[in-house]
Design an enzyme around this catalytic site. Sequence first.
Site, PDB file in Angstrom:
ATOM      1  CG  HIS A  76       7.736 -22.155 -12.161  1.00  9.10           C
ATOM      2  ND1 HIS A  76       6.398 -22.077 -11.862  1.00  9.10           N
ATOM      3  CD2 HIS A  76       8.091 -23.442 -11.966  1.00  9.10           C
ATOM      4  CE1 HIS A  76       5.967 -23.268 -11.475  1.00  9.10           C
ATOM      5  NE2 HIS A  76       6.977 -24.104 -11.523  1.00  9.10           N
ATOM      6  CE1 TYR A 205       0.716 -15.497 -11.508  1.00 10.82           C
ATOM      7  CE2 TYR A 205      -0.715 -14.270 -10.024  1.00 10.82           C
ATOM      8  CZ  TYR A 205       0.491 -14.877 -10.285  1.00 10.82           C
ATOM      9  OH  TYR A 205       1.476 -14.873  -9.321  1.00 10.82           O
ATOM     10  N   PRO A 297      -1.798 -10.049  -2.693  1.00 12.11           N
ATOM     11  CG  PRO A 297      -2.915 -12.015  -2.137  1.00 12.11           C
ATOM     12  CD  PRO A 297      -2.993 -10.529  -1.982  1.00 12.11           C
ATOM     13  CE  LYS A 301       7.136  -8.470  -7.624  1.00 11.34           C
ATOM     14  NZ  LYS A 301       7.786  -9.744  -7.957  1.00 11.34           N
ATOM     15  CE1 TYR A 389       3.956 -13.260 -10.794  1.00 12.24           C
ATOM     16  CE2 TYR A 389       5.924 -14.601 -11.141  1.00 12.24           C
ATOM     17  CZ  TYR A 389       4.637 -14.458 -10.651  1.00 12.24           C
ATOM     18  OH  TYR A 389       4.034 -15.507  -9.996  1.00 12.24           O
TER      19      TYR A 389
HETATM   20  C1  PHB Z   1       0.988 -19.119  -3.821  1.00 10.08           C
HETATM   21  O1  PHB Z   1       1.517 -20.086  -4.362  1.00 10.08           O
HETATM   22  O2  PHB Z   1       0.506 -19.205  -2.680  1.00 10.08           O
HETATM   23  C2  PHB Z   1       0.925 -17.837  -4.561  1.00 10.08           C
HETATM   24  C3  PHB Z   1       1.525 -17.740  -5.797  1.00 10.08           C
HETATM   25  C4  PHB Z   1       1.468 -16.551  -6.497  1.00 10.08           C
HETATM   26  C5  PHB Z   1       0.800 -15.476  -5.971  1.00 10.08           C
HETATM   27  C6  PHB Z   1       0.199 -15.564  -4.731  1.00 10.08           C
HETATM   28  C7  PHB Z   1       0.262 -16.748  -4.020  1.00 10.08           C
HETATM   29  O3  PHB Z   1       0.727 -14.337  -6.697  1.00 10.08           O
END
Ligand code: PHB
Length: 394
Positions: A76, A205, A297, A301, A389
């Site tokens: 990505h 997000y 989460p 990270k 990120y």
């Molecule tokens: C996930 O795909 O489980 C996931 C992706 C991004 C995050 C947290 C969890 O920031």
Amino acid sequence: MGTSRRIQVGIVGCGPAGLLLSQLLHVNGIESVILERRDRAYVEGRIRAGVLEQGTVDLLRAAGVAGRLEREGLIHGGIEIAGAGERIRIPLTDLTGGKVVTIYGQTEVTKDLIAARLAACGEIVFEAEDVQPLDYDTDRPRLTYRKNGETVELACDFIAGCDGFHGVCRASLPEGAIQTLERVYPFGWLGVLAKAPPASDELIYAHHENGFALFSMRSATISRNYLQCRPDEDLTEWPDARVWDELRLRVGDSDGSLVNEGEVLEKSVVPMRSFVAEPLRHGRLFLAGDAAHIVPPTGAKGLNLAASDIHYLHRALIAHYKHGDDSGLDSYSQTALARIWKAERFSWWMTSLLHTFPDTRAFENRMQLAEIEYLLASKAAQTSLAENYVGLPF
Ligand code: PHB
Ligand code: APR
């Protein structure tokens, strides 16, 4: 009567941190044993996050376990942020001079590492009961455990505490040996794994007045979505239909064209905290991964931070064994913590930016909205997010 034998490095915990350390040491001719209190099926079945920084992928490659990841991982080059009535793409690759992240579940990383360890005749003791790290403040540390009713002792040169937040290694340290710094957030995440194509090609997000939502994936046909919820949320209050409605609402999918519904495969609530222990070394015991720190989460990270700890720790152990050079072991805690605190900051910042906080006042809410609007409009702000990120350098 028990048995006793000698090994170089005793590792407690068969999560990504312990496994990656064991495999990287093996590739460099250093042998270790992993003691894990759960069984293999449990360890391989845990569903965790799925975003790998390039540094983590490189480390997995150096450990010889990147084959399936390179075939099946999704590359990505951006993420989307939704909030303040808008949804924009942050072009991570353009803003970081070409960097990407790889979407590949931590569950799969764990399976690949266990398979590699066992294929190389590496020893993992599953269902090791009552693991005790002992005498690590001397130059003869020991690990003891029980298996099938027998007590076993491993005399080690070093002990790596890779046993997660609830592990025994950090807990065994004498009073005052470390300090812990912590922030517990007044919310959790309700995670939903579903047999449904992801909402978008990239992660979304989303901030909404009802709370945060995240749209992630495991493959082109499996989505992994999250909703901010109470830390003690009762899952029976979340029938599938309510989950899908709320996901659509929070991302502004008013005509239902974005979020795809499908069979729900797993649903669970994750608590959210920021936590750091320091220092990460006591004598010949070294802490790494979730035993040393927890991040919420939001910035993805957790696993990446475990990987950077192991990067520093395995190099330090190699320098010790190959060159009698202990400078890496001596500086491990300081070096790892410098990076840990930056990832803690980023995870705290992204969490604060995108979640709703109970009991905040009107002013704080307007500040949060202003910050989201700034991020959506400013290349400088997006560049800062992107740099963190994709992962700060090791
Ligand atoms: C996930 O795909 O489980 C996931 C992706 C991004 C995050 C947290 C969890 O920031
Ligand atoms: N004895 C033996 N094993 C133990 C003990 C104990 N007393 N206590 C805990 N363990 C084991 C757990 O069962 C678990 O398998 O230690 C392992 C720790 O693994 P993880 O929790 O996966 O931690 P870590 O390897 O540091 O990986 C960090 O996992 O929690 C996520 O977000 C986090 O992605 C990050 C990653």
